[in-house]
Structure formats: C-alpha cells, structure tokens
Design an enzyme around this catalytic site. Sequence first.
Site, PDB file in Angstrom:
ATOM      1  N   LYS A  38      33.468  38.637  30.597  1.00  0.00           N
ATOM      2  CA  LYS A  38      32.737  39.980  30.385  1.00  0.00           C
ATOM      3  C   LYS A  38      32.605  40.410  29.058  1.00  0.00           C
ATOM      4  O   LYS A  38      31.369  40.988  28.344  1.00  0.00           O
ATOM      5  CB  LYS A  38      33.284  41.191  31.066  1.00  0.00           C
ATOM      6  CG  LYS A  38      33.387  41.031  32.533  1.00  0.00           C
ATOM      7  CD  LYS A  38      34.047  42.306  33.415  1.00  0.00           C
ATOM      8  CE  LYS A  38      35.382  42.719  32.813  1.00  0.00           C
ATOM      9  NZ  LYS A  38      36.541  41.535  33.171  1.00  0.00           N
ATOM     10  N   ARG A  52      47.614  41.641  36.483  1.00  0.00           N
ATOM     11  CA  ARG A  52      46.087  42.110  36.232  1.00  0.00           C
ATOM     12  C   ARG A  52      45.494  41.745  37.429  1.00  0.00           C
ATOM     13  O   ARG A  52      44.232  42.461  37.790  1.00  0.00           O
ATOM     14  CB  ARG A  52      45.864  41.906  34.920  1.00  0.00           C
ATOM     15  CG  ARG A  52      46.343  42.838  33.779  1.00  0.00           C
ATOM     16  CD  ARG A  52      46.402  42.163  32.571  1.00  0.00           C
ATOM     17  NE  ARG A  52      45.137  41.890  31.892  1.00  0.00           N
ATOM     18  CZ  ARG A  52      44.894  40.632  31.120  1.00  0.00           C
ATOM     19  NH1 ARG A  52      45.725  39.862  30.933  1.00  0.00           N
ATOM     20  NH2 ARG A  52      43.743  40.394  30.805  1.00  0.00           N
TER      21      ARG A  52
HETATM   22  P1  ADP Z   1      41.229  42.860  31.179  1.00  0.00           P
HETATM   23  O1  ADP Z   1      40.018  43.443  32.090  1.00  0.00           O
HETATM   24  O2  ADP Z   1      41.207  41.666  30.519  1.00  0.00           O
HETATM   25  O3  ADP Z   1      42.440  43.421  31.736  1.00  0.00           O
HETATM   26  P2  ADP Z   1      40.360  45.097  29.345  1.00  0.00           P
HETATM   27  O4  ADP Z   1      40.441  44.931  28.081  1.00  0.00           O
HETATM   28  O5  ADP Z   1      39.219  45.523  30.331  1.00  0.00           O
HETATM   29  O6  ADP Z   1      41.099  43.654  30.040  1.00  0.00           O
HETATM   30  O7  ADP Z   1      41.738  46.050  29.770  1.00  0.00           O
HETATM   31  C1  ADP Z   1      42.879  45.990  29.037  1.00  0.00           C
HETATM   32  C2  ADP Z   1      43.833  46.969  29.741  1.00  0.00           C
HETATM   33  O8  ADP Z   1      43.320  48.486  29.415  1.00  0.00           O
HETATM   34  C3  ADP Z   1      43.917  47.141  31.327  1.00  0.00           C
HETATM   35  O9  ADP Z   1      44.789  46.352  31.777  1.00  0.00           O
HETATM   36  C4  ADP Z   1      44.359  48.692  31.676  1.00  0.00           C
HETATM   37  O10 ADP Z   1      45.703  48.718  31.244  1.00  0.00           O
HETATM   38  C5  ADP Z   1      43.365  49.238  30.498  1.00  0.00           C
HETATM   39  N1  ADP Z   1      42.271  49.845  31.142  1.00  0.00           N
HETATM   40  C6  ADP Z   1      40.914  49.291  30.553  1.00  0.00           C
HETATM   41  N2  ADP Z   1      39.880  49.795  31.273  1.00  0.00           N
HETATM   42  C7  ADP Z   1      40.641  50.476  32.256  1.00  0.00           C
HETATM   43  C8  ADP Z   1      39.888  51.347  33.171  1.00  0.00           C
HETATM   44  N3  ADP Z   1      38.566  51.450  33.581  1.00  0.00           N
HETATM   45  N4  ADP Z   1      41.104  52.118  34.086  1.00  0.00           N
HETATM   46  C9  ADP Z   1      42.177  52.110  33.857  1.00  0.00           C
HETATM   47  N5  ADP Z   1      42.788  51.129  32.826  1.00  0.00           N
HETATM   48  C10 ADP Z   1      42.018  50.508  32.228  1.00  0.00           C
END
Ligand code: ADP
Length: 219
Positions: free
Chosen positions: A17, A172
């Site tokens: 993504k 995750r």
């Molecule tokens: P990934 O999808 O690879 O886990 P992201 O960079 O999207 O990585 O997110 C990293 C972390 O940030 C998540 O594991 C969570 O802790 C937090 N996070 C990101 N977006 C959200 C969201 N929409 N709601 C809750 N936590 C979020």
Amino acid sequence: MTSRAIVVLLGKQGAGKGTQCDRLSEHLGIPHVSTGDILRAAVRERSPLGQEVESVLAAGNLVSDDLVNRLVEARFAQPDAAPGALLDGFPRTPGQAEALDDLLGEDGIKVVIDLEVPSELVIERLSSRRVCQECAAIYKDSDVAAISGTCERCGGDVIQRPDDFPDAIARRLETYERDTAPLKEFYERRGLVVTVDGSRSPDEVTSDLIAVLRERGLA
Ligand code: ADP
C-alpha cells in the site's frame, strides 16, 4: 457530499500500500495519507502524542479509533488534501469506517482498492523491509540504502521498523483479519471494491491501479 477524490487502499501489512500510494500520489497530484507514517513521525519527534503511542506501535497493536479519527480529520483540513487523498492504513476498524463516512458524507469515497497478497508473501516482505525514519521511503534489506543505512531520497537513517519483527508481524496480521478484513464486505455492499493482485512486481501493480483509477475518471 464531496467532489474530493478519496481513494481507500485496503490490504494486509506488506501488501504494498505504501509503495503504491507514493507512486499514485505523484501521478494523481493528491497526497498519500498514511496514519502509520503520521504516528511514526509523532514518535520520532517525541511529541506528547508520540510518547503516548510508541509502545502500542512497537507491539503491533492498534491505537484507539478516537485518536486516529482526530488525526485524519486534522490531515483532511490541510489545503493539499482539498482535491483528494490516497488513504493508506485508514480506516482499519468498523468504527473508523463510520467516522470516515461522517467526515466525507456517504458518497465521499470514490473507490476502495483491495491489494490482495498471500500471508506467506507478506511475512517475507515485512521481514526484509527497511524504511527511512525521516521520509518513510521503503527499501529491501538487500538495497544499497539499507546496507549503508542512508536514505537515497533524503539522507535520513534507514532502519528496520520495531514492528517488522516476527512477534509483532504475527500480531498485526491477526488484527488485520479480525478488525480490518471485514471492511471489504462493508464497502462491497456499496459496490466500491476493486480487488488487485498485489503479489506481482511493483510496476505491474502500479499499471493495474492506474487502469482502475482511469476507469473511474480519477487518473
Ligand atoms: P502496517 O499496516 O504495516 O502495520 P502502518 O504503517 O499502517 O503499518 O501502521 C503502523 C502502526 O500504526 C499500526 O500497527 C498501529 O499501531 C498504528 N496505526 C496505523 N494506522 C492505524 C489506524 N487506522 N488505527 C489504529 N492504529 C493505527
């Protein structure tokens, strides 16, 4: 009602993504809004928000809907998001999907792209992923920038994310299946979902995505 081009990317961690949103952002001239990047920037700056969420991120758990919803609302209020945005990592719970509807109006989302990749492949990708702490550029462990530890784009430090280690990866992916995968059905009921095979090369995926966006008059 909104005329904004809001594109939502769904897909497991490591589906690509971030990489694809960076490319599409240049192509479409709308920002890549990644809640993960926003939260990691807060952690790096050691802001009060960053200190609050640091351990949650490192463990691979989700931060609260309320907090993320407020971050997205604030991000949407910035002028560069007026024409639209590519949403990466938001919404990822039913509560966030409802908040997004409230923010945009029910017809606000133009398309939801589900980047589909098998779990074995995302585990492999996440384990070898390295990222720039400054600009969030993504590398593989075999890339020169990862080996030297210096980002080719901005000179920042290239590191392995604390949540890209086996325990946090497993947590995750479990959270994704439980909280986020059901959103696909939620958006399918509105006829918004297009599934794209994310297991191919980044260039092949980008051309598919651009074709999907063209069909919808977005590219
Ligand atoms: P990934 O999808 O690879 O886990 P992201 O960079 O999207 O990585 O997110 C990293 C972390 O940030 C998540 O594991 C969570 O802790 C937090 N996070 C990101 N977006 C959200 C969201 N929409 N709601 C809750 N936590 C979020």
